[in-house]
Motif scaffolding. Sequence first.
Motif, PDB file in Angstrom:
ATOM      1  N   GLN A 124       0.828  -1.213   0.000  1.00  0.00           N
ATOM      2  CA  GLN A 124       0.000   0.000   0.000  1.00  0.00           C
ATOM      3  C   GLN A 124       0.860   1.260   0.000  1.00  0.00           C
ATOM      4  O   GLN A 124       0.488   2.268  -0.611  1.00  0.00           O
TER       5      GLN A 124
ATOM      6  N   ALA B 197      -8.287  -2.527  -7.575  1.00  0.00           N
ATOM      7  CA  ALA B 197      -7.909  -3.202  -6.336  1.00  0.00           C
ATOM      8  C   ALA B 197      -7.272  -4.568  -6.622  1.00  0.00           C
ATOM      9  O   ALA B 197      -7.624  -5.230  -7.596  1.00  0.00           O
ATOM     10  N   PRO B 198      -6.331  -4.973  -5.773  1.00  0.00           N
ATOM     11  CA  PRO B 198      -5.856  -4.186  -4.635  1.00  0.00           C
ATOM     12  C   PRO B 198      -4.735  -3.207  -4.996  1.00  0.00           C
ATOM     13  O   PRO B 198      -4.555  -2.212  -4.335  1.00  0.00           O
ATOM     14  N   SER B 199      -4.015  -3.509  -6.095  1.00  0.00           N
ATOM     15  CA  SER B 199      -2.873  -2.643  -6.432  1.00  0.00           C
ATOM     16  C   SER B 199      -2.382  -2.907  -7.848  1.00  0.00           C
ATOM     17  O   SER B 199      -1.195  -3.103  -8.085  1.00  0.00           O
TER      18      SER B 199
ATOM     19  N   LEU C 167     -10.400   0.400  -0.771  1.00  0.00           N
ATOM     20  CA  LEU C 167      -9.949  -0.870  -0.196  1.00  0.00           C
ATOM     21  C   LEU C 167     -10.621  -1.126   1.148  1.00  0.00           C
ATOM     22  O   LEU C 167     -11.034  -2.255   1.450  1.00  0.00           O
TER      23      LEU C 167
END
Length: 355
Positions: A151, A226-228, A340
């Motif tokens: 994150q 999401a997530p990254s 998130l």
Amino acid sequence: MKFIRNIWYATMWAQNLPAGRLATVTVTKEPLVLFRDADGKPVALMDRCPHRLVPLHLGKLCSDGQRIQCGYHGLEFDTSGRCTHNPHSETIPAAAKVRAFPAVERHSLIWVWMGEQPAREELIPDFSAFDEDNNSRVSRRESIELEVNYQLMTDNLLDLSHVSFLHDGVLGHSNMVRGDIRVEQEDDTLYVKRSTPNVAPPGMFDLMYRHDGKPVDAWADMRWNAPSCMLNNAGVCPVGGKRTDGVYILGAHILTPVSEFRTLYHFAAVRYDNNISRTPEEQNEVVEKLSSLRRIAFEEQDEPMVLAQQQAQVNAGGLGSLQPVLLNIDAGPVRARRMLDTMRLNADSSAATAP
């Protein structure tokens, strides 16, 4: 840290999973062993034999391509994780099974669904620009492992104002600091769009554009799922002109959490500069320089800075222990974190009401 489970994670580039080989990767603290079955489709199993709990990747793939044999005592498991052979007895214990995870090859990547809910392939983000049939335009597909939280690295990528300082002279410069920032959300997709008109082209794009340092309009639009999983559209064009009159790069920036403080970073780029005339030698030179500059930016500039940020929080009591001051440039990272958080809350709610 609580990871989102019912979602697709990119484990590796498909080129790194050849037929007949076992590969291992850890995703959200879960060790996986991957291989291709007899039809070439990817298979993902928990990398842990239920007998003595040793990693299955230390074993071998059986000749039929449909079973993996534990290297310790020879138990064999099929693509569903079921034990099909116990060389020590005719009996196979009911508990002799390995969890299988849905796995799909899409956009030159191997994606694995880590959750308990049915896998939904339509949720795989669109990275079709990196499909195998685009090989002539795609740079090296690479992965590196970073010692940072995924994150924190996502925050870094969704706030590209830092390029004027951390990547000064390569991806940005001092006259690009005050760009126009727009944050837009479409369902589960977030866009963070940054534009800086009438500036000198940063070094990397000056190399591509051959504009001799003349002013350009620059942009960097990041798409987040999401997530990254991020896709960056960045480029330059003539002042007041159309983007199609300039050059740009589509960059894949896909972060897969290994653990709280370790992240797999998958990246590649597609160049769109067909209106620039170059010899084959010049083309190769540009490709090599761009690939080198990307690795320098990630490994020698981004990672040390984010690692220092992470350590400061750990020293203060752990991630999230300090509440940072927020600036206007933080709109994208904050929105992504809120999305998130909503996904985690919805998952908790669904789990609580499940029969």
